[in-house]
Design a protein around this motif. Structure first.
Motif, mmCIF file in Angstrom:
data_model
loop_
_atom_site.group_PDB
_atom_site.id
_atom_site.type_symbol
_atom_site.label_atom_id
_atom_site.label_comp_id
_atom_site.label_asym_id
_atom_site.label_seq_id
_atom_site.Cartn_x
_atom_site.Cartn_y
_atom_site.Cartn_z
ATOM 1 N N ASP A 330 0.549 -1.392 -0.268
ATOM 2 C CA ASP A 330 -0.323 -0.426 0.167
ATOM 3 C C ASP A 330 1.221 1.451 0.116
ATOM 4 O OD1 ASP A 330 -1.893 2.758 0.327
ATOM 5 O OD2 ASP A 330 -2.888 1.112 1.806
ATOM 6 N N VAL A 331 0.736 1.887 -0.808
ATOM 7 C CA VAL A 331 1.852 3.172 -1.169
ATOM 8 C C VAL A 331 1.482 4.590 -1.149
ATOM 9 C CG1 VAL A 331 3.234 2.003 -3.114
ATOM 10 C CG2 VAL A 331 1.214 3.338 -3.436
ATOM 11 N N THR A 332 -0.257 4.280 -0.881
ATOM 12 C CA THR A 332 -1.224 5.774 -0.565
ATOM 13 C C THR A 332 -0.450 6.709 -0.255
ATOM 14 O OG1 THR A 332 -3.272 4.133 -0.449
ATOM 15 C CG2 THR A 332 -3.568 6.766 -0.011
ATOM 16 N N ASP A 333 0.233 6.627 1.283
ATOM 17 C CA ASP A 333 0.954 7.768 2.217
ATOM 18 C C ASP A 333 2.340 8.200 1.721
ATOM 19 O OD1 ASP A 333 -1.182 8.358 3.207
ATOM 20 O OD2 ASP A 333 -1.632 6.517 4.112
ATOM 21 N N GLU A 334 2.645 6.996 0.477
ATOM 22 C CA GLU A 334 3.907 6.892 0.261
ATOM 23 C C GLU A 334 4.426 8.032 -0.046
ATOM 24 O OE1 GLU A 334 6.688 4.574 1.955
ATOM 25 O OE2 GLU A 334 5.273 2.575 1.999
ATOM 26 N N SER A 335 5.605 8.151 -0.557
ATOM 27 C CA SER A 335 6.758 10.001 -1.454
ATOM 28 C C SER A 335 6.294 9.215 -2.970
ATOM 29 C CB SER A 335 7.858 10.233 -0.762
ATOM 30 O OG SER A 335 8.831 8.917 -1.258
ATOM 31 N N THR A 336 6.872 9.915 -3.782
ATOM 32 C CA THR A 336 6.633 9.736 -5.530
ATOM 33 C C THR A 336 7.813 8.765 -5.406
ATOM 34 O OG1 THR A 336 6.160 11.567 -5.628
ATOM 35 C CG2 THR A 336 7.525 10.871 -7.478
ATOM 36 N N ARG A 337 8.871 9.285 -4.662
ATOM 37 C CA ARG A 337 10.848 8.034 -4.572
ATOM 38 C C ARG A 337 10.340 6.512 -4.195
ATOM 39 N NH1 ARG A 337 15.906 9.230 -5.584
ATOM 40 N NH2 ARG A 337 14.793 10.828 -7.098
ATOM 41 N N ALA A 338 9.190 6.225 -3.104
ATOM 42 C CA ALA A 338 9.110 5.661 -2.268
ATOM 43 C C ALA A 338 8.165 4.653 -3.039
ATOM 44 C CB ALA A 338 8.307 5.230 -1.069
ATOM 45 N N ASP A 372 19.253 7.746 -6.292
ATOM 46 C CA ASP A 372 19.545 6.939 -4.903
ATOM 47 C C ASP A 372 19.927 4.913 -4.421
ATOM 48 O OD1 ASP A 372 19.278 9.378 -3.286
ATOM 49 O OD2 ASP A 372 17.051 9.395 -3.156
ATOM 50 N N ASP A 373 20.236 4.625 -6.327
ATOM 51 C CA ASP A 373 20.608 3.508 -6.299
ATOM 52 C C ASP A 373 21.398 3.408 -6.035
ATOM 53 O OD1 ASP A 373 20.954 1.021 -7.368
ATOM 54 O OD2 ASP A 373 19.758 1.236 -8.891
ATOM 55 N N VAL A 374 22.120 2.164 -5.147
ATOM 56 C CA VAL A 374 23.730 2.601 -4.673
ATOM 57 C C VAL A 374 24.275 2.442 -5.522
ATOM 58 C CG1 VAL A 374 23.112 1.716 -1.825
ATOM 59 C CG2 VAL A 374 23.157 -0.048 -4.069
ATOM 60 N N ASP A 375 24.073 1.614 -6.583
ATOM 61 C CA ASP A 375 24.740 1.113 -7.956
ATOM 62 C C ASP A 375 25.908 2.421 -8.152
ATOM 63 O OD1 ASP A 375 24.043 -1.461 -7.502
ATOM 64 O OD2 ASP A 375 23.186 -1.503 -9.063
ATOM 65 N N PHE A 376 25.013 3.531 -8.202
ATOM 66 C CA PHE A 376 25.404 4.615 -8.703
ATOM 67 C C PHE A 376 25.682 5.902 -7.314
ATOM 68 C CE2 PHE A 376 21.903 2.991 -11.205
ATOM 69 C CZ PHE A 376 22.489 2.372 -12.255
ATOM 70 N N GLN A 377 26.790 4.949 -6.508
ATOM 71 C CA GLN A 377 27.292 5.696 -5.591
ATOM 72 C C GLN A 377 28.496 4.784 -5.190
ATOM 73 O OE1 GLN A 377 23.492 5.661 -2.227
ATOM 74 N NE2 GLN A 377 22.604 7.885 -2.996
ATOM 75 N N ARG A 378 29.082 6.035 -5.540
ATOM 76 C CA ARG A 378 30.060 5.878 -4.428
ATOM 77 C C ARG A 378 30.088 6.535 -3.024
ATOM 78 N NH1 ARG A 378 34.806 7.391 -7.706
ATOM 79 N NH2 ARG A 378 34.269 5.219 -9.595
ATOM 80 N N GLY A 379 30.280 5.954 -1.238
ATOM 81 C CA GLY A 379 29.820 7.052 -1.041
ATOM 82 C C GLY A 379 28.489 8.258 -0.810
ATOM 83 N N PRO A 380 29.304 9.302 -0.922
ATOM 84 C CA PRO A 380 27.926 10.770 -0.561
ATOM 85 C C PRO A 380 28.210 11.094 -2.325
ATOM 86 C CG PRO A 380 30.191 11.258 0.124
ATOM 87 C CD PRO A 380 30.231 10.159 0.161
ATOM 88 N N PHE A 381 29.275 10.349 -3.256
ATOM 89 C CA PHE A 381 29.207 11.060 -4.353
ATOM 90 C C PHE A 381 28.568 9.926 -5.873
ATOM 91 C CE2 PHE A 381 32.893 12.410 -1.976
ATOM 92 C CZ PHE A 381 32.724 13.598 -2.145
ATOM 93 N N VAL A 382 28.415 10.570 -6.014
ATOM 94 C CA VAL A 382 27.562 10.610 -7.855
ATOM 95 C C VAL A 382 28.347 9.422 -8.604
ATOM 96 C CG1 VAL A 382 26.705 10.227 -10.381
ATOM 97 C CG2 VAL A 382 25.963 11.981 -7.835
ATOM 98 N N ASN A 383 27.991 7.796 -8.592
ATOM 99 C CA ASN A 383 29.071 7.233 -9.262
ATOM 100 C C ASN A 383 29.161 7.448 -10.473
ATOM 101 O OD1 ASN A 383 31.343 5.142 -10.460
ATOM 102 N ND2 ASN A 383 30.662 4.063 -9.001
ATOM 103 N N ALA A 384 30.189 8.212 -11.858
ATOM 104 C CA ALA A 384 29.619 8.754 -12.725
ATOM 105 C C ALA A 384 29.538 7.242 -13.683
ATOM 106 C CB ALA A 384 30.484 9.491 -12.665
ATOM 107 N N ALA A 385 31.441 6.663 -12.995
ATOM 108 C CA ALA A 385 31.669 5.598 -14.164
ATOM 109 C C ALA A 385 30.633 4.504 -13.860
ATOM 110 C CB ALA A 385 32.854 4.778 -13.834
#
Lengths: 516, 378
Positions: A330-338, A372-385
């Protein structure tokens, strides 16, 4: 200097003759060796995929740009149009795809705007009204001249545009994709108007990529491909698939039917969804729908009947009441991202407004929503590669034509932008896809590719809520069609037992019937 | 696509990939357009000087001669320091299309609170300074949070609220200062807060000429670059700036980003007056603490195109022009002319930039099509 061209076939004089037209923009050849012969008093269709050079050619004929090579002959006179006013003076008028009307002015005011009749410097509304009334009588249009344009429907607005062009004295009318915004009934009315026009001696140049309409309405057809005219034909000499092959230059992939059955799991459950609208009327009213795994549910409806609000409410962008369940959650009360994380994906109505950051590189566009997908993150940074790697995969899998993943989005053609947006939505393997006009404004080849991708994801169990104005797309893809009118679901239909025309009458509210 | 020029492998090849090359090309064009704008501005200013009866060549040679000395270069860096902070504060907002015009109010409020708090603390040197900085950042962010609240919950445009809050800030500061924070041990003659103890004084890099806040400014710029251009958070911030509708459609909360951007902007504002508070006046005072850096920061951010390096360069340029104003006055060129030159530079840069960006966009689109056409042929 003028040369007189006699009619070629001895039957009708030529209204327009273009020969050897070429137009280059730095780095691109938009038109080359274009030859076009339009007989007076005919409806002449110009067909071609997006990017085939139809619009460039029409802009040349309407004086919006000057050709580098070639000649334009109108009614036997060689012409050099420096601006649209030169073209208007030569009797050419253009009805644009996007109407250029002032909403808060009346129909009369809109028609005379830009060529106001005056007597000794004073606006002469009386003679204008008489003139317009007679024009309307001749084309069979029936418009109330004194109501603001904002109160008119799309079909009526188009008629205002046509009358406006005639009021300016045009005898040769260019209509750019005139049926794109109309429902089938309105299309028929438009065609009736066009027929009366040509009976009256006017000439209509009709740009379209809807082949059925072209075959139905036109006297002559010119096919464009890759910037040039490749064939001239007549409706009685060719069929739909023949025309399509001329447009694409090769045989079209035929749409495959379903090979897998609709599943039993409910992927998307919408219960009593209501969205408040302006002026106290709900934009979406009490909509309940269920979509199973592997099912495509098509929403048919004239634009502006709540489809946009329905989709944005499902995504939690627009506030709503009722319940939305995605894959049992049930996502009725969830945010767009959720809600995205719960398995939704979205192909937006308007890729420029809702989908893309035009000045940002493609890989940043492809990352949007997935950052926000961890695949595209390196710590707090964007994993550009990894983000760039993933973008390259989208580019390859969905056939996005681009020099590289660092090219800014605005540099791509509309079709390729759309393929990127579609790829971004599908690459997450969502369990529910909300697809709004997934193939709007893209060419036939790309359209088939997008359909194939949606079908194959469906075969893997994805549920699809498909909103489209393209009835062919709706009927071809959907397992079930729900008609949306005035914010409500007014009918649920089986696409196998209904024609486009019948669907059209449901969409305009002419028929409101329970489940069929 | 990268068939020519770049051989595979090797560090050079990595640098010369098309993206980097086009990035370099973009930077080069940006730099060239900014230089062009400065040249145009100097020409217009020369005409202005000639109109007022001054010899522009004399004026410019005075600027160059006096500016070339080591002391003047230190002066340039000193004057650039608050401008860098102010410009970074503005640029954080600009990056998501938020116009924080209230840097002035935010930094003055922060200066008063930080100076007062710092004077009451007894801590060892580096910690004392760090605590004052933290207080300043929190105070600046707190003042900016009013505008953030108004924007998110009452839909008040931040341009309106931050401008008006500048006036409110000035009154609140005066009231706080006069009633609570003014050090009146000298019988009301003192117009400052209590002087900071030695442990709270920012050490000089060059004695009496430049203090450590310049280094802090460079560090803040580096953090700004990392956060805005490299972090996931910065991506969301820039996405909201690129296309707010697309960002919120993608699930990036516009309200949240607005609040955070304004808080960061206000927090960075907190640094603006610390050069004076911790390094020169050692206190807050209505006459001791400079008030003009809020709007100058907008100009510097615009001139530097909100880019970290651009901001440092344009802050130095502004600092340089400021630092020569005394000598120009001796050469009978009024101080106001320097301000006029600065204003003309900003205006021309904005205009030239706009034109360059448009042309670059057209060229990029053309190049993409041409590359595709070439790729399709092979």
């Amino acid at each position: 200097m003028s040369t007189h061209t006699s009619s070629q076939d001895g039957q009708r004089p030529l209204a327009v003759q273009l020969s050897g037209i070429g137009k280059r923009f730095p780095g691109v050849i938009a038109n080359h060796d274009v030859a076009l012969t339009v007989r007076e008093g005919t409806i002449h269709a110009i067909v071609g995929e997006n990017g085939a050079g139809k619009s460039t050619l029409m802009k040349t004929l309407y004086g919006m740009q000057q050709p580098d090579t070639g000649t334009i002959t109108v009614n036997g006179e060689m012409q050099h149009f420096r601006s649209p006013s030169d073209a208007i003076a030569a009797g050419i008028g253009m009805v644009h795809q996007h109407f250029m009307l002032a909403d808060n002015l009346t129909v009369l005011e809109n028609i005379i705007l830009g060529s106001e009749p005056n007597r000794r410097g004073v606006l002469d509304l009386k003679s204008a009204r008489e003139q317009i009334t007679s024009i309307m009588a001749s084309v069979g249009a029936d418009l109330d001249l004194d109501i603001p344009v904002s109160e008119l429907g799309v079909g009526e607005r188009q008629r205002v545009e046509i009358v406006k062009v005639l009021f300016r004295g045009a005898r040769i009318l260019i209509l750019d994709e005139p049926t794109a915004v109309l429902v089938p009934e309105e299309v028929d009315e438009l065609f009736a108007t066009l027929h009366r026009l040509v009976e009256d001696g006017a000439t209509v140049i009709f740009i379209s990529h809807k082949l059925d309409e072209v075959l139905k309405v036109s006297d002559d057809i010119t096919v464009m491909r890759q910037g040039t005219t490749v064939a001239e034909t007549r409706p009685d000499a060719i069929d739909r698939s023949g025309l399509a092959e001329l447009m694409v230059g090769s045989e079209l992939p035929s749409p495959a039917g379903r090979s897998t059955p609709v599943g039993t799991a409910i992927r998307l459950d919408i219960a009593k969804l209501t969205v408040e609208g302006k002026e106290g009327r709900p934009a979406v009213e009490d909509v309940s729908l269920r979509i199973h795994s592997g099912e495509i549910l098509g929403i048919a409806g004239v634009e502006g009947n709540g489809q946009f609000e329905l989709c944005t409410a499902l995504l939690g962008i627009t506030e709503s009441t009722g319940n939305v369940t995605v894959d049992g959650r049930d996502v009725t009360d969830e945010s767009t991202r959720a809600r995205y994380e719960a398995g939704l994906a979205y192909i937006p109505f308007d890729r420029h407004r809702e989908g893309l950051m035009l000045t940002a590189p493609l890989w940043e566009n492809a990352l949007l929503g997935r950052e926000d997908d961890v695949d595209f993150q390196r710590g707090p940074f964007v994993n550009a590669a990894t983000a760039r790697q993933s973008t390259t995969e989208i580019i390859q899998r969905f056939g996005v034509l681009t020099p590289s993943e660092t090219t800014p989005a605005f540099a791509l053609s509309g079709g390729n932008q759309q393929k990127l947006v579609v790829g971004r939505a599908l690459v997450t393997s969502p369990s529910v896809l909300i697809a709004a006009h997934p193939t709007r404004g893209i060419d036939v080849g790309a359209q088939a590719a997008v359909w194939d991708e949606i079908r194959s994801a469906r075969d893997n169990g994805m549920a699809v809520l498909l909103v489209s104005a393209d009835l062919e797309e709706l009927l071809g893809l959907s397992d079930t069609i729900a008609v949306m009118f005035d914010g409500r679901i007014t009918a649920t239909l089986n696409p196998d037992d209904i024609t486009a025309a019948e669907l059209g009458s449901y969409m305009t509210g002419a028929v409101q019937e329970a489940t069929k | 696509m990268t068939t020519d020029a770049a051989p595979t492998g090797g560090p050079l090849a990595k640098i010369l990939t098309p993206s980097r090359a086009s990035g370099l090309r973009t930077s080069a064009t940006t730099l060239a357009s900014s230089l062009l704008a400065v040249l145009i501005a100097l020409t217009i200013s020369a005409a202005l000087l000639a109109l007022t009866g001054k010899n522009p060549i004399d004026a410019y040679s005075t600027i160059i001669q006096t500016g070339a000395s080591a002391n003047k270069l230190l002066e340039m860096m000193r004057r650039a320091t608050p401008l860098i902070f102010s410009a970074v504060a503005v640029a954080v907002g600009f990056k998501m299309n938020i116009f924080n015009i209230g840097v002035q109010g935010q930094y003055l409020f922060a200066a008063l609170i930080a100076a007062e708090a710092g004077s009451h603390l007894g801590l060892p040197l580096p910690i004392h300074i760090a605590v004052i900085m933290i207080v300043a950042v929190v105070a600046g962010a707190a003042w900016a949070s009013i505008a953030a609240y108004l924007k998110v919950s009452k839909n008040v445009h931040e341009v309106i609220s931050t401008i008006m809050l500048n006036y409110v800030a000035l009154s609140v500061i005066q009231w706080l200062f006069e009633n609570f924070f003014r050090d009146d041990r000298d019988g009301g003659l003192n117009v400052k807060t209590t002087l900071l103890p030695d442990s709270a004084r920012m050490p000089d890099i060059v004695d009496g000429r430049l203090n450590g806040m310049f280094i802090v400014a460079l560090i803040v710029v580096a953090i700004f670059w990392l956060v805005v251009y490299k972090s996931t958070f910065g991506f969301k911030l820039r996405a909201s700036g690129f296309n707010a509708t697309a960002a919120s459609t993608a699930g990036i909360s516009a309200r949240k980003m607005t609040v955070i951007a304004l808080l960061i902007s206000g927090g960075v504002s907190g640094f603006v007056a610390l050069q004076s508070v911790m390094g020169e006046a050692f206190a807050y005072g209505p006459n001791a603490t400079p008030t003009e850096f809020g709007f100058a920061g907008i100009a510097v951010a615009l001139l530097g195109r909100n880019h970290p390096i651009g901001i440092v360069v344009s802050a130095l340029l502004f600092g340089f022009l400021d630092s020569t104003s005394a000598e120009l006055q001796l050469a009978l060129v009024p101080n106001s002319i320097v301000k006029v030159i600065q204003a003309i530079i900003v205006l021309t840069v904005v205009i030239v930039n706009e034109a360059t960006i448009r042309r670059m966009n057209i060229r990029t689109a053309e190049r993409a099509r041409a590359e595709l056409a070439a790729g399709g042929a092979s």
